[in-house]
Scaffold this motif. Structure first.
Motif, PDB file in Angstrom:
ATOM      1  N   GLN A   6       0.826  -1.206   0.000  1.00 24.25           N
ATOM      2  CA  GLN A   6       0.000   0.000   0.000  1.00 24.25           C
ATOM      3  C   GLN A   6       0.861   1.258   0.000  1.00 24.25           C
ATOM      4  O   GLN A   6       2.037   1.226   0.365  1.00 24.25           O
ATOM      5  CB  GLN A   6      -0.971  -0.007   1.170  1.00 24.25           C
ATOM      6  N   LEU A  12      -2.949   5.470  10.758  1.00 31.90           N
ATOM      7  CA  LEU A  12      -4.341   5.785  11.091  1.00 31.90           C
ATOM      8  C   LEU A  12      -4.731   5.079  12.391  1.00 31.90           C
ATOM      9  O   LEU A  12      -5.014   3.879  12.399  1.00 31.90           O
ATOM     10  CB  LEU A  12      -5.259   5.353   9.938  1.00 31.90           C
ATOM     11  N   ILE A  14      -7.366   5.991  14.715  1.00 33.84           N
ATOM     12  CA  ILE A  14      -8.617   6.509  15.255  1.00 33.84           C
ATOM     13  C   ILE A  14      -9.479   5.284  15.565  1.00 33.84           C
ATOM     14  O   ILE A  14      -9.099   4.163  15.216  1.00 33.84           O
ATOM     15  CB  ILE A  14      -9.305   7.471  14.249  1.00 33.84           C
ATOM     16  N   LEU A  25      -6.164  -4.827   1.480  1.00 33.05           N
ATOM     17  CA  LEU A  25      -6.333  -3.772   0.462  1.00 33.05           C
ATOM     18  C   LEU A  25      -6.237  -4.351  -0.940  1.00 33.05           C
ATOM     19  O   LEU A  25      -6.959  -3.921  -1.854  1.00 33.05           O
ATOM     20  CB  LEU A  25      -5.275  -2.677   0.643  1.00 33.05           C
ATOM     21  N   ASN A  28      -9.376  -5.737  -1.928  1.00 35.44           N
ATOM     22  CA  ASN A  28     -10.337  -4.681  -2.263  1.00 35.44           C
ATOM     23  C   ASN A  28     -10.110  -4.175  -3.692  1.00 35.44           C
ATOM     24  O   ASN A  28     -11.005  -3.576  -4.290  1.00 35.44           O
ATOM     25  CB  ASN A  28     -10.200  -3.528  -1.260  1.00 35.44           C
ATOM     26  N   PRO A 198     -14.274   0.461   5.527  1.00 36.96           N
ATOM     27  CA  PRO A 198     -15.686   0.634   5.895  1.00 36.96           C
ATOM     28  C   PRO A 198     -16.623   0.388   4.713  1.00 36.96           C
ATOM     29  O   PRO A 198     -16.224   0.520   3.560  1.00 36.96           O
ATOM     30  CB  PRO A 198     -15.757   2.104   6.325  1.00 36.96           C
ATOM     31  N   GLY A 199     -17.880   0.047   5.021  1.00 40.21           N
ATOM     32  CA  GLY A 199     -18.892  -0.141   3.976  1.00 40.21           C
ATOM     33  C   GLY A 199     -19.738  -1.386   4.134  1.00 40.21           C
ATOM     34  O   GLY A 199     -20.618  -1.636   3.319  1.00 40.21           O
TER      35      GLY A 199
ATOM     36  N   LEU B  25      -9.566   0.897  -9.411  1.00 38.66           N
ATOM     37  CA  LEU B  25      -9.261  -0.170  -8.447  1.00 38.66           C
ATOM     38  C   LEU B  25      -8.145   0.245  -7.504  1.00 38.66           C
ATOM     39  O   LEU B  25      -8.157  -0.082  -6.318  1.00 38.66           O
ATOM     40  CB  LEU B  25      -8.867  -1.458  -9.179  1.00 38.66           C
ATOM     41  N   TYR B  26      -7.182   0.972  -8.052  1.00 37.77           N
ATOM     42  CA  TYR B  26      -6.078   1.404  -7.198  1.00 37.77           C
ATOM     43  C   TYR B  26      -6.586   2.379  -6.132  1.00 37.77           C
ATOM     44  O   TYR B  26      -6.142   2.332  -4.972  1.00 37.77           O
ATOM     45  CB  TYR B  26      -4.973   2.044  -8.041  1.00 37.77           C
ATOM     46  N   ASN B  28      -9.440   2.216  -4.828  1.00 35.15           N
ATOM     47  CA  ASN B  28     -10.147   1.383  -3.851  1.00 35.15           C
ATOM     48  C   ASN B  28      -9.164   0.715  -2.882  1.00 35.15           C
ATOM     49  O   ASN B  28      -9.560   0.294  -1.799  1.00 35.15           O
ATOM     50  CB  ASN B  28     -10.965   0.309  -4.593  1.00 35.15           C
ATOM     51  N   ALA B  29      -7.911   0.627  -3.308  1.00 32.67           N
ATOM     52  CA  ALA B  29      -6.871   0.008  -2.475  1.00 32.67           C
ATOM     53  C   ALA B  29      -6.007   1.058  -1.790  1.00 32.67           C
ATOM     54  O   ALA B  29      -4.962   0.747  -1.240  1.00 32.67           O
ATOM     55  CB  ALA B  29      -5.990  -0.906  -3.331  1.00 32.67           C
ATOM     56  N   TYR B  30      -6.433   2.307  -1.842  1.00 31.96           N
ATOM     57  CA  TYR B  30      -5.693   3.346  -1.122  1.00 31.96           C
ATOM     58  C   TYR B  30      -5.905   3.108   0.375  1.00 31.96           C
ATOM     59  O   TYR B  30      -7.008   2.766   0.798  1.00 31.96           O
ATOM     60  CB  TYR B  30      -6.219   4.724  -1.543  1.00 31.96           C
ATOM     61  N   PRO B  31      -4.884   3.272   1.171  1.00 32.74           N
ATOM     62  CA  PRO B  31      -5.066   3.001   2.614  1.00 32.74           C
ATOM     63  C   PRO B  31      -6.241   3.806   3.183  1.00 32.74           C
ATOM     64  O   PRO B  31      -6.391   4.980   2.843  1.00 32.74           O
ATOM     65  CB  PRO B  31      -3.743   3.481   3.215  1.00 32.74           C
ATOM     66  N   PRO B  32      -7.077   3.177   4.006  1.00 34.52           N
ATOM     67  CA  PRO B  32      -8.202   3.918   4.595  1.00 34.52           C
ATOM     68  C   PRO B  32      -7.732   5.206   5.263  1.00 34.52           C
ATOM     69  O   PRO B  32      -6.657   5.224   5.874  1.00 34.52           O
ATOM     70  CB  PRO B  32      -8.762   2.943   5.636  1.00 34.52           C
ATOM     71  N   VAL B  33      -8.526   6.240   5.114  1.00 30.76           N
ATOM     72  CA  VAL B  33      -8.213   7.519   5.769  1.00 30.76           C
ATOM     73  C   VAL B  33      -9.347   7.852   6.734  1.00 30.76           C
ATOM     74  O   VAL B  33     -10.444   7.297   6.645  1.00 30.76           O
ATOM     75  CB  VAL B  33      -8.070   8.670   4.740  1.00 30.76           C
ATOM     76  N   ALA B  34      -9.083   8.755   7.637  1.00 26.01           N
ATOM     77  CA  ALA B  34     -10.119   9.179   8.577  1.00 26.01           C
ATOM     78  C   ALA B  34     -11.220   9.899   7.803  1.00 26.01           C
ATOM     79  O   ALA B  34     -10.934  10.753   6.958  1.00 26.01           O
ATOM     80  CB  ALA B  34      -9.522  10.098   9.642  1.00 26.01           C
ATOM     81  N   HIS B  35     -12.467   9.548   8.093  1.00 22.90           N
ATOM     82  CA  HIS B  35     -13.608  10.117   7.369  1.00 22.90           C
ATOM     83  C   HIS B  35     -13.771  11.605   7.649  1.00 22.90           C
ATOM     84  O   HIS B  35     -14.458  12.296   6.932  1.00 22.90           O
ATOM     85  CB  HIS B  35     -14.888   9.345   7.695  1.00 22.90           C
ATOM     86  N   PRO B 249     -17.997   4.995   3.475  1.00 25.41           N
ATOM     87  CA  PRO B 249     -17.066   3.972   3.001  1.00 25.41           C
ATOM     88  C   PRO B 249     -15.941   4.659   2.232  1.00 25.41           C
ATOM     89  O   PRO B 249     -15.998   4.791   1.000  1.00 25.41           O
ATOM     90  CB  PRO B 249     -17.940   3.096   2.098  1.00 25.41           C
ATOM     91  N   VAL B 250     -14.912   5.080   2.949  1.00 24.10           N
ATOM     92  CA  VAL B 250     -13.900   5.986   2.395  1.00 24.10           C
ATOM     93  C   VAL B 250     -13.195   5.424   1.164  1.00 24.10           C
ATOM     94  O   VAL B 250     -12.899   6.170   0.224  1.00 24.10           O
ATOM     95  CB  VAL B 250     -12.874   6.416   3.476  1.00 24.10           C
ATOM     96  N   ASN B 251     -12.932   4.124   1.149  1.00 17.28           N
ATOM     97  CA  ASN B 251     -12.258   3.570  -0.023  1.00 17.28           C
ATOM     98  C   ASN B 251     -13.154   3.612  -1.251  1.00 17.28           C
ATOM     99  O   ASN B 251     -12.731   4.010  -2.339  1.00 17.28           O
ATOM    100  CB  ASN B 251     -11.822   2.115   0.236  1.00 17.28           C
TER     101      ASN B 251
END
Lengths: 382, 382
Positions: A6, A12, A14, A25, A28, A198-199, B25-26, B28-35, B249-251
């Motif tokens: 990644q 992160l 939180i 990932l 995903n 999330p989702g 797709l890439y 969608n594979a980005y590391p989750p971030v704070a909403h 759903p951040v991704n």
């Protein structure tokens, strides 16, 4: 196994979303597949079976539905509540307030036992409420993410028998034994202890809960959240057959399955996973205490292991701490409780961050927290 | 830009999910971030603004919520319908049936104008229904994915004025001009013409629709689908501020934003995109016709451009065609309509598959379809 790595990013931490593994990932980012295909059916089926395993349930009906965790409240209210039913909510923070609001939107008569800020509802309070009135359901938030207060799910389950646990934050970070503790519904989401993006609204209902649902005399109050629609779908996929109601989020389900495989099939057992969460929580809290900071949960017995809520030093605001930590690569977040949100901040310590120690995430969190608090104190004194 | 390449896979040409680009797709594979982070806020804000652009609306209220497309029906029914309201559904297939069922679950009195299989409701039928009774809402399915029947959204909008379009399959593959055509609500999902993975319910409501919502006298029939909850959230993110109701759903939102950027900012304009969908549809239908196959839509004027529904040759079953095409790397799907699902199959031709011609997807679909139909006919004759 792919060699996908990644993107470099801030850590992160939180109370969800959390850090997820490269493999999650990458799942995903797997090309979308047909939701009715032979390729997808076992991905969905595994997700159902492994969810049961993580919650220690033999035969719960599992629902995995595109949605935020909030959708779980609607599932409970639309399917298990009939207008006029009495529900008791054990309220330990922001999420208790919202749960109550959702239940009322579906016609429930809700009574609340409200814990003081930083406290959980006690057994004595619960017994008093139960002796005063008969309730169809008793609902509580296992970890109220707004306060990091952990409710005693086992005690509540043994005291009440028919219990709904909102375990959005807790699943796979706190011990939850659905069958043994008499929890009839456990609802959660994909992005916290379960280690996926999330989702997904994830919910487990005991056979007793499903029997209550089946005995309802009024129609289900909704469509998308209706278990009448979803039970046949979930059963079909678990049995290896496709069936259509709404298109499942195939990428997210694959990512969720990957995380469940890591949780249940990795080198760390579920019990060890809970222990690692307790250990990480102790380390973070000890470091904060050493810095002179106090915890929001009133005592260690009501403190979550997947996250911490920490009072800010006197005269220091959220804006003094959170952006400074982010500038050093660690993303924490402010408070979430209407009266006191400016007085504390929150750190999540769940999932791969605590289980894969070689990442050094907790070391980094503690080092950055220490630096920033010392810097802010120094400025105050200057 | 990353050099991420998605895994080799069979070509997915069903009426959604569809093929998506490497960049989507890439994302969608980005590391989750704070909403609530400064990093995520513009991602969500852009998604809202670009959705409006794709639907040709100046000021529609946009909702982007974790859920399947089906959740859009609940949004409409929970927010715009009050118990006892009369709603007219123009039913052109499976999805019309479900839309009706959802509306009734929320207390609507639904009348249906049912088109024959393979047909759309005509202007004469619509006018007759409107003259017989007053309706609060008129709802139709723009492309009923079960039959590939395209309804004339412009005609319906001009005839009715207050119209709800279920455009799950149609958005960004069929021309939709929300403002110009008097469409008051357009609901769709992320995984069809919009070119992202499934898991987002996307809905646009005109100012007129929002005014109807605001004038309701009974409470919203639900919680997760409540616009009372979501309007402040959507407005906050669009204005560059975070606000919390349910974790987005951040991704998926990032992947959706990436696809919208490609749709609105790529070398192909929206108008050209619609033209490319028409061209691909003509090619697929011409190839099928050349093989002696008939279309489910009764005439080209009611045929969708984002997908085709094609009758099987006499004596040939879905199981003769679909697995053979899959074995050659092309995933199509069977019928979806209770009476006739074994008599036809469906091919999707949407998104990057039709817009990025250098992929050669449509050539491949036509070549494999031709091979397989010829092989099956040959076997029949042998």
């Amino acid at each position: 196994m792919s060699t996908f790595k990644q993107e470099p990013h801030k850590l992160l931490v939180i109370p969800g979303p959390i850090e997820v593994t490269d493999e999650v990932l990458y799942a995903n980012a797997y090309p979308p597949v047909a939701h009715t295909s032979a390729e997808f059916i076992p991905v969905f089926g595994d997700s159902i079976r492994l969810t049961r395993e993580v919650l220690y349930s033999k035969d719960a009906q599992i629902f995995i539905i595109a949605g935020s965790g909030t959708l779980g409240w609607d599932q409970i209210a639309a399917n298990l509540v009939e207008a006029g039913d009495s529900v008791l909510v054990l309220n330990s923070g922001y999420f208790g307030d919202s749960f109550t609001e959702c239940l009322r939107a579906y016609g429930a008569h809700v009574d609340e036992v409200r814990a003081d800020f930083g406290h959980a509802v006690t057994q004595a309070q619960l017994e008093k409420a139960l002796s005063a009135k008969k309730y169809k359901l008793v609902a509580f938030t296992h970890v109220d993410t707004s306060t990091a207060v952990l409710s005693d799910a086992k005690m509540i389950g043994e005291t009440v028998k028919r219990v709904i646990s909102d375990a959005v934050c807790a699943a796979a970070s706190e011990e939850i034994r659905m069958d043994a503790w008499n929890l009839d519904v456990v609802m959660t989401a994909s992005q916290k202890g379960l280690g996926a993006p999330p989702g997904l609204s994830i919910l487990a209902a005991s056979r007793k809960a499903i029997a209550v649902f089946e005995k309802r005399t009024s129609p289900v109050a909704g469509f998308y959240a209706s278990w009448k629609k979803w039970i046949p779908i979930m059963n079909a996929y678990e049995a290896g057959k496709p069936m259509y109601f709404a298109t499942p989020p195939v990428n997210l389900v694959r990512a969720y399955r990957q995380s469940l495989l890591e949780i249940t099939g990795g080198p760390v057992s579920l019990e060890e996973r809970f222990a690692l969460h307790r250990e990480a929580a102790e380390r973070v809290k000890a470091a904060a205490t050493k810095l002179g900071l106090k915890m929001v949960p009133a005592s260690p017995s009501v403190a979550a292991n997947g996250m911490s809520a920490i009072y800010l030093p006197d005269g220091v605001g959220v804006a003094d701490i959170v952006p400074r930590m982010a500038a050093r690569g660690v993303v924490v977040t402010g408070g979430l409780h209407k009266d006191t949100k400016d007085k504390y901040f929150r750190i999540g310590h769940m999932g791969t961050t605590v289980v894969n120690k070689q990442r050094g995430d907790i070391d980094k969190v503690i080092a950055v927290l220490t630096d920033v608090v010392n810097e802010v104190k120094h400025k105050q004194n200057a």
